[in-house]
Design a protein around this motif. Sequence first.
Motif, PDB file in Angstrom:
ATOM      1  N   MET A   1       0.841  -1.199   0.000  1.00 17.37           N
ATOM      2  CA  MET A   1       0.000   0.000   0.000  1.00 17.37           C
ATOM      3  C   MET A   1       0.876   1.250   0.000  1.00 17.37           C
ATOM      4  N   LEU A   2       0.523   2.208  -0.873  1.00 14.03           N
ATOM      5  CA  LEU A   2       1.280   3.438  -0.959  1.00 14.03           C
ATOM      6  C   LEU A   2       1.063   4.278   0.279  1.00 14.03           C
ATOM      7  N   ARG A   3       2.132   4.616   0.959  1.00 12.29           N
ATOM      8  CA  ARG A   3       2.011   5.439   2.150  1.00 12.29           C
ATOM      9  C   ARG A   3       1.804   6.901   1.770  1.00 12.29           C
ATOM     10  N   THR A   4       1.410   7.691   2.745  1.00 10.91           N
ATOM     11  CA  THR A   4       1.160   9.110   2.520  1.00 10.91           C
ATOM     12  C   THR A   4       1.973   9.946   3.497  1.00 10.91           C
ATOM     13  N   ILE A   5       2.096  11.229   3.181  1.00 10.78           N
ATOM     14  CA  ILE A   5       2.532  12.203   4.168  1.00 10.78           C
ATOM     15  C   ILE A   5       1.247  12.691   4.827  1.00 10.78           C
ATOM     16  N   THR A   6       1.073  12.406   6.099  1.00 11.20           N
ATOM     17  CA  THR A   6      -0.169  12.698   6.800  1.00 11.20           C
ATOM     18  C   THR A   6       0.035  13.876   7.743  1.00 11.20           C
ATOM     19  N   VAL A   7      -0.918  14.795   7.756  1.00 13.80           N
ATOM     20  CA  VAL A   7      -0.817  15.961   8.626  1.00 13.80           C
ATOM     21  C   VAL A   7      -2.090  16.081   9.443  1.00 13.80           C
ATOM     22  N   GLY A   8      -1.933  16.393  10.735  1.00  9.49           N
ATOM     23  CA  GLY A   8      -3.062  16.633  11.604  1.00  9.49           C
ATOM     24  C   GLY A   8      -3.477  18.090  11.519  1.00  9.49           C
ATOM     25  N   LEU A   9      -4.756  18.330  11.251  1.00  8.26           N
ATOM     26  CA  LEU A   9      -5.260  19.687  11.044  1.00  8.26           C
ATOM     27  C   LEU A   9      -6.429  19.966  11.985  1.00  8.26           C
ATOM     28  N   ASP A  10      -6.366  21.120  12.686  1.00 11.59           N
ATOM     29  CA  ASP A  10      -7.495  21.523  13.512  1.00 11.59           C
ATOM     30  C   ASP A  10      -7.932  22.953  13.214  1.00 11.59           C
ATOM     31  N   GLY A  11      -7.357  23.555  12.166  1.00 12.48           N
ATOM     32  CA  GLY A  11      -7.715  24.911  11.795  1.00 12.48           C
ATOM     33  C   GLY A  11      -6.870  25.983  12.438  1.00 12.48           C
ATOM     34  N   SER A  12      -5.996  25.617  13.379  1.00 12.29           N
ATOM     35  CA  SER A  12      -5.148  26.592  14.055  1.00 12.29           C
ATOM     36  C   SER A  12      -4.011  27.045  13.141  1.00 12.29           C
ATOM     37  N   GLN A  13      -3.375  28.154  13.519  1.00 14.55           N
ATOM     38  CA  GLN A  13      -2.270  28.685  12.728  1.00 14.55           C
ATOM     39  C   GLN A  13      -1.124  27.687  12.631  1.00 14.55           C
ATOM     40  N   GLU A  14      -0.844  27.009  13.750  1.00 17.20           N
ATOM     41  CA  GLU A  14       0.267  26.060  13.734  1.00 17.20           C
ATOM     42  C   GLU A  14      -0.043  24.836  12.871  1.00 17.20           C
ATOM     43  N   SER A  15      -1.306  24.394  12.863  1.00 18.69           N
ATOM     44  CA  SER A  15      -1.642  23.235  12.032  1.00 18.69           C
ATOM     45  C   SER A  15      -1.654  23.605  10.552  1.00 18.69           C
ATOM     46  N   MET A  16      -1.965  24.866  10.237  1.00 21.78           N
ATOM     47  CA  MET A  16      -1.893  25.306   8.843  1.00 21.78           C
ATOM     48  C   MET A  16      -0.445  25.362   8.367  1.00 21.78           C
ATOM     49  N   ALA A  17       0.459  25.816   9.252  1.00 17.22           N
ATOM     50  CA  ALA A  17       1.880  25.814   8.898  1.00 17.22           C
ATOM     51  C   ALA A  17       2.374  24.388   8.694  1.00 17.22           C
ATOM     52  N   ALA A  18       1.893  23.466   9.540  1.00 19.77           N
ATOM     53  CA  ALA A  18       2.262  22.058   9.396  1.00 19.77           C
ATOM     54  C   ALA A  18       1.752  21.496   8.070  1.00 19.77           C
ATOM     55  N   THR A  19       0.567  21.902   7.655  1.00 20.30           N
ATOM     56  CA  THR A  19      -0.003  21.428   6.393  1.00 20.30           C
ATOM     57  C   THR A  19       0.845  21.888   5.216  1.00 20.30           C
ATOM     58  N   GLU A  20       1.304  23.127   5.265  1.00 19.32           N
ATOM     59  CA  GLU A  20       2.165  23.630   4.183  1.00 19.32           C
ATOM     60  C   GLU A  20       3.485  22.868   4.138  1.00 19.32           C
ATOM     61  N   TRP A  21       4.076  22.630   5.315  1.00 19.01           N
ATOM     62  CA  TRP A  21       5.333  21.874   5.361  1.00 19.01           C
ATOM     63  C   TRP A  21       5.112  20.468   4.820  1.00 19.01           C
ATOM     64  N   ALA A  22       4.007  19.845   5.222  1.00 19.83           N
ATOM     65  CA  ALA A  22       3.700  18.484   4.774  1.00 19.83           C
ATOM     66  C   ALA A  22       3.512  18.431   3.264  1.00 19.83           C
ATOM     67  N   ALA A  23       2.899  19.462   2.690  1.00 17.18           N
ATOM     68  CA  ALA A  23       2.707  19.504   1.240  1.00 17.18           C
ATOM     69  C   ALA A  23       4.053  19.573   0.522  1.00 17.18           C
ATOM     70  N   ARG A  24       4.966  20.364   1.059  1.00 17.29           N
ATOM     71  CA  ARG A  24       6.297  20.452   0.444  1.00 17.29           C
ATOM     72  C   ARG A  24       7.037  19.116   0.575  1.00 17.29           C
ATOM     73  N   GLU A  25       6.876  18.465   1.717  1.00 16.49           N
ATOM     74  CA  GLU A  25       7.537  17.169   1.921  1.00 16.49           C
ATOM     75  C   GLU A  25       6.934  16.113   0.991  1.00 16.49           C
ATOM     76  N   ALA A  26       5.619  16.158   0.800  1.00 11.30           N
ATOM     77  CA  ALA A  26       4.974  15.218  -0.113  1.00 11.30           C
ATOM     78  C   ALA A  26       5.516  15.381  -1.523  1.00 11.30           C
ATOM     79  N   LYS A  27       5.744  16.625  -1.918  1.00  7.44           N
ATOM     80  CA  LYS A  27       6.300  16.873  -3.256  1.00  7.44           C
ATOM     81  C   LYS A  27       7.722  16.356  -3.356  1.00  7.44           C
ATOM     82  N   LEU A  28       8.527  16.555  -2.304  1.00  6.57           N
ATOM     83  CA  LEU A  28       9.898  16.053  -2.300  1.00  6.57           C
ATOM     84  C   LEU A  28       9.941  14.533  -2.432  1.00  6.57           C
ATOM     85  N   ARG A  29       8.988  13.866  -1.815  1.00  4.50           N
ATOM     86  CA  ARG A  29       8.984  12.403  -1.782  1.00  4.50           C
ATOM     87  C   ARG A  29       8.128  11.773  -2.874  1.00  4.50           C
ATOM     88  N   GLY A  30       7.365  12.592  -3.600  1.00  5.80           N
ATOM     89  CA  GLY A  30       6.496  12.054  -4.625  1.00  5.80           C
ATOM     90  C   GLY A  30       5.380  11.203  -4.065  1.00  5.80           C
TER      91      GLY A  30
END
Length: 301
Positions: A1-30
């Motif tokens: 099974m293809l794994r994912t870069i998973t991010v926990g989101l609750d709408g807070s500023q810190e979780s939004m920053a984590a989502t952006e970082w996770a998106a960049r990491e997902a792109k790095l890893r394909g």
Amino acid sequence: MLRTITVGLDGSQESMAATEWAAREAKLRGLPLKIVHVWEPVPEPMAQAPLLGAETQQHWTERIPREAAEGVRLRHPGVEVRTEQVSGHPGNALAEAAESAELLVLGSRGFGGIGGFMVGSVSLSTVAHADRPVVLVRAREVAADEHELDPAGVPSAAAPFRPVVLGLDVEHPDETLIEFAFDAAKRRATSLRVVHGWNLPPYYAYGTPANPALHEALASRESEAVAEVLRPWRQKFPDVEVVEVSRYGSPAVHVVDASHDASLVVVGRRIRRNPFGAHIGHVTHAVLHHSTVPVAVVPHA
């Protein structure tokens, strides 16, 4: 099974920053990015209140991950984005979500003007129980923070990545931890700074007069131990420039100091299955609270 870069989101500023970082990491890893929104059901009497009815609750729990996913797709074209909603205790739900992830990304509030994290109970619980690597990202973390200064002296996402820092314990080196750090440096086309802190053994530290020659001999021994641990990894990752740093003193202090010029800090957590609960270790705990950049905690046996 293809794994994912998973991010926990609750709408807070810190979780939004984590989502952006996770998106960049997902792109790095394909890999795909999965946004997991965890919500704790409110008590039944509150749920029946006019402003907290079932429809209102459903609206907000669906809106947060949907809008976050739409924004990520616009800013990171080519990254496959999925969303998932789960209910329950956030720490337990996120640790479970990490099981099918390549790594789990969480946000953590910063100390305002002071460098470092304010690591909440949910983040600590997730780090302590997840069986996959967990990355903590500060609020207001942006892509440019991971990169060197451009010719004008301004942080820029177009500049090369800053080094990756690995905190290494030469007495208990772990392949999972070391490989994660080398792989992170390779994907970022940057160097790996391996930091090892050591102290005098108890039988030298107590009741023994200062002896420069002894200190020098011990320092040489520790440096050789670092080189020996890293030798096969240098061969496996020949394109990664490795800088070895072995210094007398607190390992946590040296790793935190190295974080000031890093894009990512990688530390380990030994998996302990015992009735007294999970632990993350004092060095990792200190680095989590005082590092100025994202921290990856890699669990290992």
